[in-house]
Write a protein that holds these residues in place. Structure first.
Motif, PDB file in Angstrom:
ATOM      1  N   GLU A 278       0.838  -1.208   0.000  1.00  0.00           N
ATOM      2  CA  GLU A 278       0.000   0.000   0.000  1.00  0.00           C
ATOM      3  C   GLU A 278       0.872   1.257   0.000  1.00  0.00           C
ATOM      4  N   PHE A 279       1.976   1.211   0.762  1.00  0.00           N
ATOM      5  CA  PHE A 279       2.893   2.354   0.794  1.00  0.00           C
ATOM      6  C   PHE A 279       3.509   2.595  -0.583  1.00  0.00           C
ATOM      7  N   ILE A 280       3.917   1.530  -1.236  1.00  0.00           N
ATOM      8  CA  ILE A 280       4.513   1.660  -2.577  1.00  0.00           C
ATOM      9  C   ILE A 280       3.494   2.240  -3.553  1.00  0.00           C
ATOM     10  N   LYS A 281       2.253   1.787  -3.420  1.00  0.00           N
ATOM     11  CA  LYS A 281       1.189   2.318  -4.276  1.00  0.00           C
ATOM     12  C   LYS A 281       0.980   3.809  -4.020  1.00  0.00           C
ATOM     13  N   GLU A 282       1.068   4.203  -2.763  1.00  0.00           N
ATOM     14  CA  GLU A 282       0.921   5.625  -2.402  1.00  0.00           C
ATOM     15  C   GLU A 282       2.065   6.444  -2.997  1.00  0.00           C
ATOM     16  N   CYS A 283       3.268   5.885  -2.961  1.00  0.00           N
ATOM     17  CA  CYS A 283       4.426   6.580  -3.531  1.00  0.00           C
ATOM     18  C   CYS A 283       4.237   6.821  -5.032  1.00  0.00           C
ATOM     19  N   GLN A 284       3.544   5.929  -5.694  1.00  0.00           N
ATOM     20  CA  GLN A 284       3.352   6.032  -7.140  1.00  0.00           C
ATOM     21  C   GLN A 284       2.386   7.143  -7.529  1.00  0.00           C
ATOM     22  N   LYS A 285       1.782   7.755  -6.528  1.00  0.00           N
ATOM     23  CA  LYS A 285       0.894   8.892  -6.815  1.00  0.00           C
ATOM     24  C   LYS A 285       1.645  10.224  -6.771  1.00  0.00           C
ATOM     25  N   THR A 286       2.944  10.138  -6.543  1.00  0.00           N
ATOM     26  CA  THR A 286       3.776  11.342  -6.505  1.00  0.00           C
ATOM     27  C   THR A 286       4.306  11.632  -7.901  1.00  0.00           C
ATOM     28  N   GLY A 287       4.495  12.905  -8.216  1.00  0.00           N
ATOM     29  CA  GLY A 287       5.075  13.276  -9.503  1.00  0.00           C
ATOM     30  C   GLY A 287       6.480  12.724  -9.662  1.00  0.00           C
ATOM     31  N   THR A 288       6.995  12.811 -10.887  1.00  0.00           N
ATOM     32  CA  THR A 288       8.287  12.198 -11.183  1.00  0.00           C
ATOM     33  C   THR A 288       9.421  13.204 -11.253  1.00  0.00           C
ATOM     34  N   SER A 289       9.132  14.501 -11.067  1.00  0.00           N
ATOM     35  CA  SER A 289      10.191  15.496 -11.209  1.00  0.00           C
ATOM     36  C   SER A 289      11.061  15.526  -9.960  1.00  0.00           C
ATOM     37  N   GLU A 290      12.291  16.041 -10.141  1.00  0.00           N
ATOM     38  CA  GLU A 290      13.194  16.181  -9.002  1.00  0.00           C
ATOM     39  C   GLU A 290      12.611  17.144  -7.977  1.00  0.00           C
ATOM     40  N   ALA A 291      11.896  18.153  -8.468  1.00  0.00           N
ATOM     41  CA  ALA A 291      11.283  19.118  -7.549  1.00  0.00           C
ATOM     42  C   ALA A 291      10.283  18.431  -6.640  1.00  0.00           C
ATOM     43  N   ASP A 292       9.517  17.502  -7.210  1.00  0.00           N
ATOM     44  CA  ASP A 292       8.552  16.755  -6.398  1.00  0.00           C
ATOM     45  C   ASP A 292       9.270  16.001  -5.274  1.00  0.00           C
ATOM     46  N   PHE A 293      10.372  15.369  -5.640  1.00  0.00           N
ATOM     47  CA  PHE A 293      11.094  14.562  -4.658  1.00  0.00           C
ATOM     48  C   PHE A 293      11.778  15.439  -3.615  1.00  0.00           C
ATOM     49  N   ALA A 294      12.221  16.613  -4.048  1.00  0.00           N
ATOM     50  CA  ALA A 294      12.946  17.495  -3.134  1.00  0.00           C
ATOM     51  C   ALA A 294      12.027  18.157  -2.117  1.00  0.00           C
ATOM     52  N   THR A 295      10.778  18.398  -2.493  1.00  0.00           N
ATOM     53  CA  THR A 295       9.877  19.172  -1.632  1.00  0.00           C
ATOM     54  C   THR A 295       8.911  18.308  -0.825  1.00  0.00           C
TER      55      THR A 295
END
Length: 861
Positions: A278-295
């Protein structure tokens, strides 16, 4: 000529003349040196905005200046026509992107012509023309055969409702910008350019770009991101995985490792762990840009698995973390919480162990709160045999220890990743691949190129319409003849804009992608102009493509053309304007400055909407745009004032690289200046046409003085033209006009009027070409473009007399005027004879200091 300046009639006539005489159509080779001036070509959005006008005015001024400097100048124009904006507009308007795009091109082409831009229209093309993108497909196939293009799975933003991939900027708060559906990260097969194979060359060749802004070169270098470090191998029960680190000196401080949600270790661990799945599935709802990961907030879950530390043999826990990118390295990172702020926060959040392995400079070993100094290099502690080493020593010794175990080695890593060019969209260049169930990926035979994109599709937003179009999709396999499907992905539009500069050199060439002779004649681009927002990707991809085309032998004489596409780069500043708003229950409402009035209330400036008299809030100077309703319509400006006024204002208000603040008062000032020029030409028309006037034979002092001042301004203006400081070129011409306006009608002064006005017209021709074309043809009967820029007559700069300030003991006491040919002794004598100076000379004169053409200082005691 008419007594009044009528911009509309003057400009229409000048533009008709240039079109009839093909004034800016150029041959590849003439008796003049070639000069290639290129502004980044526009997206056909429908209407020009002031950013366009400034960009292309700068390019046009340079083009005309270089043409009058003796060059054979090419300034081409075309259209960057593919992309999502056209597809979105087509969805909104229920028309095909093709018809929407071509309609916009017709309109914008006319707008360009009305601004008087000297484009070589014979070289015009659109990137959506099969004649253009067909060669792109051909090039794709050459690179595919050589392995420069390959296919692999990539992680994208997937809109499950619209059934399409979204760009990072189309994901808003985790939802699709159109459907509002929660976006998923999905792995799909995509095509990639191996740009990483060229990382070193792209980085090293930045040193060749001396005429690029330092800021842009730095941005490119940072994007490539070369770093020296160590690749370290961690073993675990099901095999091994690698991590890359620039801090191998902290390896003894690793207390856990983190893998990306898409990592195979995470997938296997989730098979029997519903919470982790479920956690992995939740992570997949995040954007793919570096900005998404950084913020985003760092989150994770343990996998229940452990890895073996490569040096100590200790077990360290493997976590899945949402901040780890699968696309970077092997999708795993080693965590050193004591010496990395992100790892520190993660470890604190999940109560993970920390180990200090770099001695704090202040001796404070507390790990209660993060301290930035703990991330710096230092002396190792708590590191076994490596304790006491500094960074370099630890790098070498730990590297040797890892290599001895075959668990690591030094490695150069790049931030740059291979360029994914697949787009699950309709309005783009079709990828020339056929997918066969038996043969796999099969390149389209070259004889079947171009793969023509259907132009009559009207997308509805529910996925790529090519997937539903059997007439396009269903084909026979070229290899086995069986039923197959054409690739429905289209290419990233950066591909089209990466090589258009070279195609402009030979846009009508039928024999290949690039005519080698034309490439040799024109490349590299001498001056490239565009916004700094393109400083990274567009310029990087163009540089990459240049090297690919060179390697394919497409660019002719490689030694002459060189390894880089753009010799000089000018990044123009933004056009900005005041912005005003009100906030109500409906949200923010923005008002244009023309609808707002300012009032002085109790010594403070307040703003009110003209329509209702109610106050509005001033939001400051912002970039012009629709979002804040602070744009100015170029078409309205041209209709009200004319193109030349717009051009003059744009060039005078600020240097090209700086921000330009819009001002109606500035427009009115530009209009007044042009009217003064017109009035001067009208009132002095007969005198200026007098062929007997010759400024070289004048004898009157007033005329000589005025001529000298004019040539001084000319000298400064020519210097400033070379630096593209057009604002000071205009200032010099304003001074010249003031000088000319004070001259009388004696023969000598009229001769200076004629020469000075001719100088001014030629200097201003690149900036305000319409009015100058009209006045020049009336006065002199020919085309000003056939004339060179004026040159400084050195003898005109020499004064008959020179004024000297006279000082006594360093204090100004008088002045003298002597012949320019006066000797040092004569100058001294004149100074000593000056009545005012004599009053302050006391005692013996010790010496007399003469500073040529400036002052005389009498030293006495």
């Amino acid at each position: 000529m008419k007594p009044t300046y009528e911009a509309a009639a003057i400009e229409a006539a000048a533009q008709a003349f240039w079109e009839k005489n093909a004034s800016f159509t150029v041959a590849d080779n003439t008796d003049k040196p070639n000069y290639y001036c290129l502004s980044m070509f526009p997206y056909p959005s429908g209407r020009l905005h002031m950013g366009h006008v400034r960009n292309y005015t700068i390019g046009d001024v340079i083009t005309r200046y270089k043409k009058m400097s003796g060059y054979n100048v090419m300034q081409p124009i075309g259209w960057d026509a593919f992309g999502m904006p056209a597809e979105n507009a087509a969805i909104d308007n229920k028309v095909s992107p093709n018809s929407w795009t071509n309609k916009n091109i017709v309109y914008m082409r006319q707008q360009f012509k009305e601004l008087g831009f000297g484009f070589d229209w014979s070289r015009e093309f659109s990137t959506c023309d099969p004649e253009y993108y067909g060669w792109e497909q051909w090039f794709f196939l050459q690179l595919y055969k050589k392995g420069v293009i390959y296919r692999k799975n990539g992680v994208v933003n997937w809109d499950p409702v619209d059934q399409t991939v979204l760009a990072n900027e189309q994901v808003i708060d985790g939802r699709g910008w159109r459907s509002d559906a929660l976006v998923e990260r999905r792995e799909i097969p995509m095509y990639y350019f191996k740009i990483t194979d060229y990382a070193d060359e792209l980085l090293e060749d930045l040193n060749l770009l001396e005429d690029w802004p330092e800021q842009v070169r730095t941005m490119q270098a940072n994007w490539i991101g070369k770093s020296q470090g160590m690749e370290v191998t961690f073993l675990h029960d099901d095999g091994q995985f690698n991590v890359f680190t620039t801090r191998p000196d902290t390896l003894m401080g690793v207390t856990y490792v983190a893998v990306a949600p898409e990592h195979p270790i995470a997938a296997k661990a989730a098979e029997n762990n519903a919470k982790l799945a479920e956690f992995i599935k939740e992570c997949q709802k995040t954007g793919t840009s570096e900005a998404d990961f950084a913020t985003q907030e760092a989150k994770g879950m343990p996998t229940g698995q452990f890895a073996t530390h490569p040096l100590t043999g200790e077990k360290v826990e493997i976590w899945v973390a949402n901040y780890v990118l699968m696309a970077y390295g092997d999708g795993a990172v080693m965590a050193v919480p004591a010496h990395d702020s992100r790892d520190f926060g993660f470890a604190k959040k999940y109560h993970l162990p920390m180990k200090l392995v770099i001695e704090p400079a202040d001796g404070n070993e507390s790990l209660d709160v993060w301290r930035e100094e703990l991330a710096e290099h230092g002396t190792l502690v708590n590191s076994g045999e490596f304790t006491g080493l500094d960074f370099d020593g630890a790098f070498a010794k730990i590297g040797a220890a890892l290599e001895a175990k075959n668990l690591g080695h030094p490695k150069t890593q790049y931030r740059l990743r291979d360029w994914g060019i697949s787009r699950q969209r309709y309005w783009g260049c079709p990828i020339p691949i056929i997918n066969c169930p038996s043969c796999g990926e099969v390149p389209v035979p070259e004889k079947d190129l171009p793969v023509v994109l259907p132009t009559d599709c009207i997308p509805d937003g529910s996925g790529n319409p090519l997937n539903k179009l059997d007439s396009f999709k269903k084909v026979d396999c070229p290899k086995c003849g069986g039923a197959a499907e054409r690739e429905t992905d289209t290419m990233d539009t950066f591909v089209e804009s990466s090589w258009y500069y070279a195609r402009f050199a030979c846009s009508q060439y039928k024999g290949g992608m690039i005519d080698p002779k034309a490439a040799t004649a024109w490349l590299p681009v001498d001056q490239y102009i565009g916004g700094v927002e393109h400083a990274i990707l567009h310029l990087l991809y163009s540089r990459f493509f240049h090297k690919l085309m060179r390697n394919e032998g497409l660019l002719g004489d490689v030694e002459k053309v060189g390894p880089e596409p753009f010799k000089a780069l000018l990044t123009q500043g933004m056009v900005v304007a005041p912005s005003f708003f009100r906030h109500s229950s409906k949200g923010y409402e923005w008002f244009n400055v023309k609808d707002v009035e300012a009032r002085d209330i109790d010594g403070e400036k307040k703003y009110f909407l003209k329509a209702d008299g109610e106050p509005v809030t001033y939001y400051g100077i912002q970039k012009m745009g629709k979002s804040k309703n602070n744009g100015v319509d170029p078409e309205a400006i041209v209709k009200s004032y004319g193109a030349d006024v717009s051009r003059l204002f744009m060039m005078f208000t600020s240097p090209p690289e700086q921000t330009l603040e819009w001002s109606d008062a500035g427009l009115e000032g530009a209009d007044r200046f042009l009217r003064r020029i017109w009035t001067f030409a009208y009132e002095n028309n007969a005198l200026l046409k007098d062929a007997s006037l010759d400024a070289n034979s004048i004898t009157e002092k007033a005329a000589k003085d005025a001529r000298r001042e004019i040539h001084q301004e000319l000298k400064k203006a020519l210097y400033d033209y070379e630096r593209f400081h057009f604002n000071t070129v205009i200032s010099a011409n304003m001074i010249i006009l003031n000088i000319l306006s004070k001259l009388k009608d004696s023969k000598d002064e009229t001769a200076v009027k004629k020469e000075g006005f001719s100088i001014m017209l030629r200097l201003l021709s690149p900036i305000v070409p319409h009015i100058v074309h009209t006045i020049w043809s009336d006065l002199f009967g020919d085309d000003i473009l056939d004339h060179a820029l004026p040159q400084v007559i050195e003898s005109a700069l020499v004064a008959d007399e020179v004024k000297y300030m006279v000082q006594v003991n360093g204090k100004l006491r008088g002045e003298i005027v002597v012949a320019a040919s006066a000797s040092k002794e004569e100058i001294e004598a004149a100074a000593l004879a000056n009545e005012n100076a004599q009053k302050f000379i006391e005692g013996e004169i010790r010496r007399v200091i003469v500073v040529p053409n400036r002052l005389v200082n009498i030293v006495a005691n």
